[in-house]
Design an enzyme around this catalytic site. Sequence first.
Site, PDB file in Angstrom:
ATOM      1  CE  LYS A   1      -0.753  -0.008   4.855  1.00  0.00           C
ATOM      2  NZ  LYS A   1       0.213   0.967   5.335  1.00  0.00           N
TER       3      LYS A   1
ATOM      4  NE  ARG B   1      -0.921   0.910  11.878  1.00  0.00           N
ATOM      5  CZ  ARG B   1       0.478   0.501  11.929  1.00  0.00           C
ATOM      6  NH1 ARG B   1       0.931  -0.040  13.336  1.00  0.00           N
ATOM      7  NH2 ARG B   1       1.403   0.413  10.924  1.00  0.00           N
TER       8      ARG B   1
ATOM      9  NE  ARG C   1      11.525  -7.595   4.087  1.00  0.00           N
ATOM     10  CZ  ARG C   1      10.885  -6.399   4.839  1.00  0.00           C
ATOM     11  NH1 ARG C   1      10.366  -5.782   3.884  1.00  0.00           N
ATOM     12  NH2 ARG C   1      10.465  -6.345   6.051  1.00  0.00           N
TER      13      ARG C   1
ATOM     14  NE  ARG D   1      14.105  -6.329   9.691  1.00  0.00           N
ATOM     15  CZ  ARG D   1      13.219  -5.241   9.459  1.00  0.00           C
ATOM     16  NH1 ARG D   1      13.854  -4.465   8.445  1.00  0.00           N
ATOM     17  NH2 ARG D   1      11.906  -5.370   9.663  1.00  0.00           N
TER      18      ARG D   1
ATOM     19  NE  ARG E   1       5.805  -7.107  10.850  1.00  0.00           N
ATOM     20  CZ  ARG E   1       6.738  -7.071   9.940  1.00  0.00           C
ATOM     21  NH1 ARG E   1       7.459  -7.801   9.660  1.00  0.00           N
ATOM     22  NH2 ARG E   1       6.394  -6.022   9.096  1.00  0.00           N
TER      23      ARG E   1
END
Length: 214
Positions: free
Chosen positions: A13, A86, A125, A157, A168
């Site tokens: 987004k 949010r 990633r 990470r 998450r």
Amino acid sequence: MNLVFLGYPGSGKGTQAKILSERRKFAHLSTGDMFREEIAKGSELGLKVKSIISSGKLVSDEIVLEVIENKISSLKQDTIFDGFPRTVEQAEALENMLEKYSRQVDAVLFFEVDEAEVVKRLSARRSCSCGRVYNVLTSPPLKEGVCDSCGKTLFIREDDKPDVVSKRIDVYKDLTSPLISYYRIQGIFHIIKADKPSEEVYSQIESVLVKVGV
Ligand SMILES: [Zn+2]
């Protein structure tokens, strides 16, 4: 015209907000960027935000709104809100604030992606301590596991590990599903199928803009 962009981490987004702001001259208000800007300016607000962030705390709704109002009060352009609100509480607070400037949220765009796809995308990633980030699916390094720029070993990470990514997403869902119902009831909620190539995603955004009359 005020748009709210909603979507999972990794839904793209932010990228679409950037494209829209370039092509249609929308102001792109990303809370993260605004914080960095205030801190760089060394404003009173920036100093406040900096001390909160460096103590590891979350910036309160009140301060986020203050930062946004700072921007909105001098802004005449159409605007995209990226990363805020949010929660329903934040949405109500945003509405009250916008009213002061004869503005309202005209459309909410939800960037829908398959959860498994996001986990796959983010887990692909690989990071380097020099700051470079690779994606082993779409933009891998020339030599597996080694940084093209500096030759160091790449790592995953903590944030990008599959179980952390799933978590998450769960946190995001818990927080935002009431917000989605809230906007749906108002009749301003639009789904963007974000699992498509960038230009296809963008043309869906254009269709929504036509529908709401931009
Ligand atoms: Zn490197």
